[in-house]
Structures are given as structure tokens and as C-alpha cells.
Write a protein that holds these residues in place. Structure first.
Motif, PDB file in Angstrom:
ATOM      1  N   LEU A   9       0.836  -1.202   0.000  1.00 13.22           N
ATOM      2  CA  LEU A   9       0.000   0.000   0.000  1.00 13.22           C
ATOM      3  C   LEU A   9       0.872   1.255   0.000  1.00 13.22           C
ATOM      4  CD1 LEU A   9      -2.976   0.892   0.205  1.00 13.22           C
ATOM      5  CD2 LEU A   9      -2.693   0.975   2.666  1.00 13.22           C
ATOM      6  N   LEU A  13       1.042   4.022  -2.980  1.00 18.82           N
ATOM      7  CA  LEU A  13       0.806   5.456  -2.781  1.00 18.82           C
ATOM      8  C   LEU A  13       1.971   6.292  -3.310  1.00 18.82           C
ATOM      9  CD1 LEU A  13      -1.001   5.665   0.643  1.00 18.82           C
ATOM     10  CD2 LEU A  13      -1.857   6.391  -1.559  1.00 18.82           C
ATOM     11  N   LEU A  16       1.709   6.507  -7.005  1.00 22.59           N
ATOM     12  CA  LEU A  16       0.767   7.570  -7.389  1.00 22.59           C
ATOM     13  C   LEU A  16       1.448   8.938  -7.312  1.00 22.59           C
ATOM     14  CD1 LEU A  16      -2.605   6.676  -5.600  1.00 22.59           C
ATOM     15  CD2 LEU A  16      -2.035   6.392  -7.989  1.00 22.59           C
ATOM     16  N   PHE A  17       2.199   9.116  -6.228  1.00 26.50           N
ATOM     17  CA  PHE A  17       2.884  10.390  -6.005  1.00 26.50           C
ATOM     18  C   PHE A  17       3.873  10.679  -7.138  1.00 26.50           C
ATOM     19  CE2 PHE A  17       5.765  13.393  -4.070  1.00 26.50           C
ATOM     20  CZ  PHE A  17       4.973  14.135  -3.224  1.00 26.50           C
ATOM     21  N   VAL A  20       2.428  11.737 -10.480  1.00 22.25           N
ATOM     22  CA  VAL A  20       2.098  13.168 -10.569  1.00 22.25           C
ATOM     23  C   VAL A  20       3.375  14.015 -10.618  1.00 22.25           C
ATOM     24  CG1 VAL A  20       0.825  15.052  -9.472  1.00 22.25           C
ATOM     25  CG2 VAL A  20      -0.023  12.716  -9.281  1.00 22.25           C
TER      26      VAL A  20
ATOM     27  N   PHE B  55       0.339  22.597  -0.488  1.00 20.35           N
ATOM     28  CA  PHE B  55       0.645  21.178  -0.341  1.00 20.35           C
ATOM     29  C   PHE B  55       0.988  20.865   1.118  1.00 20.35           C
ATOM     30  CE2 PHE B  55       3.978  17.872  -0.257  1.00 20.35           C
ATOM     31  CZ  PHE B  55       3.263  16.805  -0.771  1.00 20.35           C
ATOM     32  N   PHE B 161      -5.647   5.710   5.243  1.00 16.72           N
ATOM     33  CA  PHE B 161      -4.354   5.949   4.605  1.00 16.72           C
ATOM     34  C   PHE B 161      -4.514   6.095   3.084  1.00 16.72           C
ATOM     35  CE2 PHE B 161      -0.005   4.133   3.528  1.00 16.72           C
ATOM     36  CZ  PHE B 161       0.694   5.216   4.015  1.00 16.72           C
ATOM     37  N   LEU B 162      -5.288   5.181   2.483  1.00 13.17           N
ATOM     38  CA  LEU B 162      -5.410   5.179   1.020  1.00 13.17           C
ATOM     39  C   LEU B 162      -6.512   6.133   0.539  1.00 13.17           C
ATOM     40  CD1 LEU B 162      -4.676   3.970  -1.761  1.00 13.17           C
ATOM     41  CD2 LEU B 162      -6.256   2.127  -1.299  1.00 13.17           C
ATOM     42  N   PHE B 167      -1.224  11.550   1.900  1.00 13.17           N
ATOM     43  CA  PHE B 167      -0.137  12.422   1.468  1.00 13.17           C
ATOM     44  C   PHE B 167      -0.186  12.819  -0.002  1.00 13.17           C
ATOM     45  CE2 PHE B 167       2.503   9.011  -0.158  1.00 13.17           C
ATOM     46  CZ  PHE B 167       2.440   7.981   0.770  1.00 13.17           C
ATOM     47  N   LEU B 168      -1.348  12.670  -0.597  1.00 21.06           N
ATOM     48  CA  LEU B 168      -1.547  13.182  -1.951  1.00 21.06           C
ATOM     49  C   LEU B 168      -3.023  13.574  -2.069  1.00 21.06           C
ATOM     50  CD1 LEU B 168       0.096  13.461  -4.588  1.00 21.06           C
ATOM     51  CD2 LEU B 168      -0.840  11.295  -5.309  1.00 21.06           C
ATOM     52  N   LEU B 172      -5.594  14.385  -7.302  1.00 16.80           N
ATOM     53  CA  LEU B 172      -4.457  13.933  -8.108  1.00 16.80           C
ATOM     54  C   LEU B 172      -4.460  12.410  -8.290  1.00 16.80           C
ATOM     55  CD1 LEU B 172      -1.610  16.186  -6.630  1.00 16.80           C
ATOM     56  CD2 LEU B 172      -2.934  16.534  -8.686  1.00 16.80           C
ATOM     57  N   TYR B 173      -5.408  11.731  -7.668  1.00 15.79           N
ATOM     58  CA  TYR B 173      -5.536  10.272  -7.823  1.00 15.79           C
ATOM     59  C   TYR B 173      -6.096   9.976  -9.221  1.00 15.79           C
ATOM     60  CZ  TYR B 173      -4.976   8.821  -2.867  1.00 15.79           C
ATOM     61  OH  TYR B 173      -4.494   8.538  -1.626  1.00 15.79           O
ATOM     62  N   PRO B 174      -5.884   8.748  -9.746  1.00 16.84           N
ATOM     63  CA  PRO B 174      -6.579   8.376 -10.992  1.00 16.84           C
ATOM     64  C   PRO B 174      -8.093   8.420 -10.773  1.00 16.84           C
ATOM     65  CG  PRO B 174      -5.017   6.675 -10.309  1.00 16.84           C
ATOM     66  CD  PRO B 174      -5.036   7.672  -9.234  1.00 16.84           C
ATOM     67  N   TRP B 176     -10.582   6.494 -11.440  1.00 15.99           N
ATOM     68  CA  TRP B 176     -11.268   5.298 -10.904  1.00 15.99           C
ATOM     69  C   TRP B 176     -11.088   5.197  -9.393  1.00 15.99           C
ATOM     70  CZ3 TRP B 176      -8.447   1.542  -8.366  1.00 15.99           C
ATOM     71  CH2 TRP B 176      -7.065   1.534  -8.585  1.00 15.99           C
ATOM     72  N   LEU B 177      -9.875   5.600  -8.937  1.00 14.79           N
ATOM     73  CA  LEU B 177      -9.605   5.511  -7.494  1.00 14.79           C
ATOM     74  C   LEU B 177     -10.361   6.615  -6.737  1.00 14.79           C
ATOM     75  CD1 LEU B 177      -7.992   3.693  -5.641  1.00 14.79           C
ATOM     76  CD2 LEU B 177      -6.071   5.230  -5.841  1.00 14.79           C
TER      77      LEU B 177
END
Lengths: 219, 235
Positions: A9, A13, A16-17, A20, B55, B161-162, B167-168, B172-174, B176-177
Motif C-alpha cells: 500500500l 501510494l 501515485l505520487f 504526478v 501542499f 491511509f489510502l 499524502f496526496l 491527483l488520484y486516478p 477510478w480511485l
């Protein structure tokens, strides 16, 4: 399984970071992958081969209450290698997975660094737990462990590495990654010196801690 | 006069009680370290200085609430609801204050002010209530199914967490997520509240999300409690 899921996980993450922000402060996704591989690998090696380190507080408590006679000639080694923590295999599996995502040829060299980092981690833990011979700081040690892991597994921009090397969390994650990218003797020397120094300190502090209780038993 | 005298002593007592707990001091150290780490990460990101501050502010708003939430591992969830809420408020005020002061110290120009933080605290309180409702529902579901709650709370923390966008930012996630995340209450607890730092436009939908999820969770809780009472009486 929980450990593997947790690590994956974390990896996901960061993926993903880096999707971007592909590059920042000298870090790329490949470096991050190596950082997680080295960090989890070192932790896994420590849990598997020196799992007894987590039993040190119990051992010290036993010393304080019943004052057992230390029969072994090398009590520290017996204690450290005496048991293994199964979650270590989860960390090692994550590490292997991270290497499989990239270049497998890095594994032999990475294994050398991970072994050194594993000694450093074990020494740091031993040193911390040995403080329990003199003071009751159990909860603080748990806090330090958490902070240590945080600094080991996060991509700190390279110019801010001084604190990491002093801590010495940088030697577990950031320094091996730097060495894997481009080998140079000075960081390797820092790594080796730091590991030796911490191992020596851990041995000395544990030795004096045991000595204290043996002397009290004789009296 | 007596009341005025008791107020400072009450504050001192609360602060003493809080700081005598090494776990809480550990949380403060963790928060400071995470802010330091993200400050350096943020500075290295290819963003404008305003975006870098946003941020860091986003991360800070997430972490101060996350670290204030009652923890299962530390045994805080086993106490009464009122006690859990009190713990959350106490931790939230102190950690939030420390966050604001640290951000003031780290950034010379601060885009968000005391008023933003006051609003953030208000929303944080709603987040705390929603999280409390969720953990209570989980606990009752565990009791109903005779399962050990440890694993459920571990999954809950991973969900935060997810899907909480720790932390994002979720934007900015895809896509679908993002869709999956918004089917859970986790964004309302962390990400959506912290995203107010980028734009205040989402505040009304956030309030709707709080009430919607709270109603749903209350409904589930009520149904589970009813079922458990019926089962107990049938025996």
C-alpha cells in the motif's frame, strides 16, 4: 500477510505520487522503489535473523527482578539470534518484489548494503533497549523506533541528509540507494564507520548493563 | 472570581495531564518530524511557492486530525464515547495549535490564517464525530459477527491511509480511485476537509457528506443494536 499488504500500500501510494511528480529533490520512482526495497529488506533481515532484539526488554526485566546467572559466554549474541519474528519474511518478500519491478542484477550489491543496514538497525535497537538497564524509557524507545522508520522510508531531498546520518536512519534507506545509483568510497566509508561504531557502542552498553546486574547478584 | 481562578488551573491541569503522557508527546514529535519531512519534499516539488504552501498545509491538516483520532492499538477506543470525544478534542486543539505554529515558523508567508484554522478545527470536530461513529459501528458489527476487532480496525486505518488521501490530494488520484474513494466515508474524515485549503467551494458538499454518512452509520448502528438485543432476548 498484513505486513506485505501494508508495504505494498505504501509502495502504491508513492507510485501515485511519482506519477504526478516524476522527479523532485533528486528522487525518481526507481529510487523510491529501491528505498522501500532496501528499507524493508534490512528490517526483514533483522526480524528474521536477530528477532531476539524485540525480547530484550523482557530479558532486562528478568535481570532486574530475578537476577539470573548468565551462563552463555556471549549473552548478547545468544539473545539476538535466539528467536525470529515471522513478519520479517513479509518485509523480505516486499523487498524482493520491489527489486523484481526493476533491475534484478542489483540484488547482490543491495544484499551487502542491506546486511550492513541490518547490523546497524540491530545495533541501534540493542543500544536503545540496553538503556532499560538504567532507566525506564520503554515508551520513548517505541517512539524513537517509529520516528526512525519514518526517516528511513521517506524520500528526503539529498541535501538534507545530515540529520539522517546522525540519527542514523539515513544509513538504512537513503545511503544504500545513493550507493546503488553511483558507488563512491566516501558514502560507503560513512556507512561502514557508522555501522561499526553503533555495533561497538551497542556491545559495550549491553556488556556494562549485564555487568551491573551480575555485580549486584554477587553482593 | 473563583471561576476565573479555576480556569487557568484547569488549563494547566489539562496541559499537565496531556504532556505527562509519553504517547502524546510521541505524537507531537511524529507530527513535527512529518511536517519537517514534507516541508523539504514540498520545497523540492516543481510547484509555485503558493502551491508548495498549499501542499504542506494539506498534509498538515490531514496529519493533525489523523494523530488526534482515538487509536485502537493504544486502547483509547475501548473507553466511553464521551471520553473518546474528549481525548480527540484535547489532542486536536494541541496538535492543531502546534501545526499552525510550525507552519508559521516554516513558511515566511502563510496563505492560511487563524480564521482558516478555526474553520478547519470546526470541520475536524465533525471529522472526529464521523470517525467515532464509524469505529463504533465497526465495533458493534464485530461483536455481532463474533469477530476480533483488531483486523477491522487495521483495515479502517489502511482505508484512511489510502482513501483519505493522506499524502496526496484525492484530486491527483486516478479517476477510478477517486470514484472508489468517494464511495467511502474516508475522504470526508481527511482529504475533503484538508482540500478546503485549495478552495472553499467544497465546504457545503463536505457538510452534506458528513450528515449523509452520519445518518447512514447511525442507521446501521441502530439496526445492529436492535438485532443484537433481539438475539440476546431470544436466548
Amino acid at each position: 500477510m498484513q505486513v506485505v499488504f501494508n508495504n505494498l500500500l505504501f509502495l502504491f501510494l508513492w507510485k501515485l505520487f511519482f506519477t504526478v511528480f516524476p522527479f523532485f529533490g533528486g528522487w525518481t520512482w526507481q529510487d523510491m522503489r529501491l528505498l522501500i526495497a532496501c528499507g524493508t529488506g534490512s528490517l526483514g533481515l533483522m526480524f528474521v535473523f536477530f528477532g531476539g532484539v524485540k525480547k530484550m526488554p523482557d530479558f532486562i526485566r528478568l535481570c532486574q527482578t530475578s537476577r539470573p546467572a548468565l551462563t552463555s559466554k556471549a549473552p548478547l549474541f545468544t539473545l539476538l539470534c535466539g528467536s525470529s519474528i515471522p513478519s520479517g519474511w513479509g518485509h523480505l518478500a516486499t523487498s524482493l518484489f520491489c527489486f523484481m519491478l526493476g533491475d534484478l542484477s542489483l540484488i547482490p550489491l543491495a544484499f551487502v548494503y542491506m546486511t550492513l543496514a541490518c547490523f546497524l538497525l540491530t545495533a541501534t535497537h540493542t543500544l536503545l533497549y540496553s538503556l532499560l538497564f538504567w532507566c525506564r524509557a520503554g515508551s520513548w524507545i517505541a517512539i524513537y523506533e517509529e520516528l526512525f522508520l519514518l526517516l528511513s522510508l521517506y524520500p528526503i531531498p539529498h541535501k538534507n541528509m545530515c540529520l539522517l546520518l546522525l540519527f542514523p536512519a539515513g544509513c538504512v534507506g537513503t545511503l544504500p540507494v545513493t550507493l546503488l545509483r553511483t558507488f563512491s568510497w566516501s558514502p560507503f566509508f560513512i556507512f561502514l564507520t557508522s555501522t561499526s561504531l553503533f555495533c561497538f557502542l551497542a556491545f559495550i552498553v549491553f556488556f556494562f548493563g549485564c555487568k551491573k546486574y551480575q555485580a549486584q547478584t554477587l553482593h | 472570581m473563583k471561576r476565573l481562578q479555576s480556569l487557568p488551573s484547569l488549563i494547566i491541569h489539562t496541559l499537565r495531564a496531556t504532556f505527562s503522557c509519553s504517547r502524546f508527546l510521541g505524537a507531537i514529535l511524529y507530527l513535527l518530524l512529518i511536517l519537517w519531512v514534507y516541508f523539504h519534499i514540498g520545497k523540492a516539488l516543481p510547484l509555485s511557492s503558493l502551491q508548495q504552501e498549499q501542499f504542506l498545509g494539506y498534509i498538515a491538516c490531514n496529519y493533525f486530525v489523523l494523530l488526534s483520532l482515538p487509536s485502537w492499538e493504544q486502547g483509547e477506543m475501548q473507553s466511553s464515547y464521551a471520553s473518546q470525544l474528549r481525548t480527540f478534542i484535547r489532542k486536536g486543539i494541541i496538535l492543531g495549535g502546534i501545526t499552525l505554529l510550525t507552519l508559521k515558523f516554516l513558511n515566511k508567508v502563510l496563505i492560511f490564517s487563524w480564521s482558516f484554522f478555526a474553520m478547519s478545527w470546526g470541520f475536524a470536530l465533525l471529522s472526529g464525530l464521523l470517525s467515532l461513529l464509524m469505529t463504533t459501528t465497526l465495533l458493534h458489527l464485530c461483536l455481532w459477527y463474533n469477530k476480533k476487532p483488531g483486523l477491522f480496525f487495521w483495515l479502517y486505518s489502511k482505508g484512511l491511509f489510502l482513501f483519505g488521501g493522506l499524502f496526496l490530494p484525492l484530486t491527483l488520484y486516478p479517476s477510478w480511485l477517486q470514484t472508489v474513494a468517494h464511495c467511502t466515508p474516508f475522504p470526508a474524515i481527511l482529504a475533503d476537509r484538508s482540500q478546503l485549503i485549495f478552495s472553499l467551494q467544497g465546504s457545503s458538499s463536505l457538510i452534506h457528506a458528513y450528515f449523509g454518512w452520519s445518518l447512514l452509520l447511525l442507521g446501521i448502528l441502530h439496526a445492529v443494536k436492535d438485532q443484537r438485543t433481539q438475539n440476546a432476548s431470544s436466548f
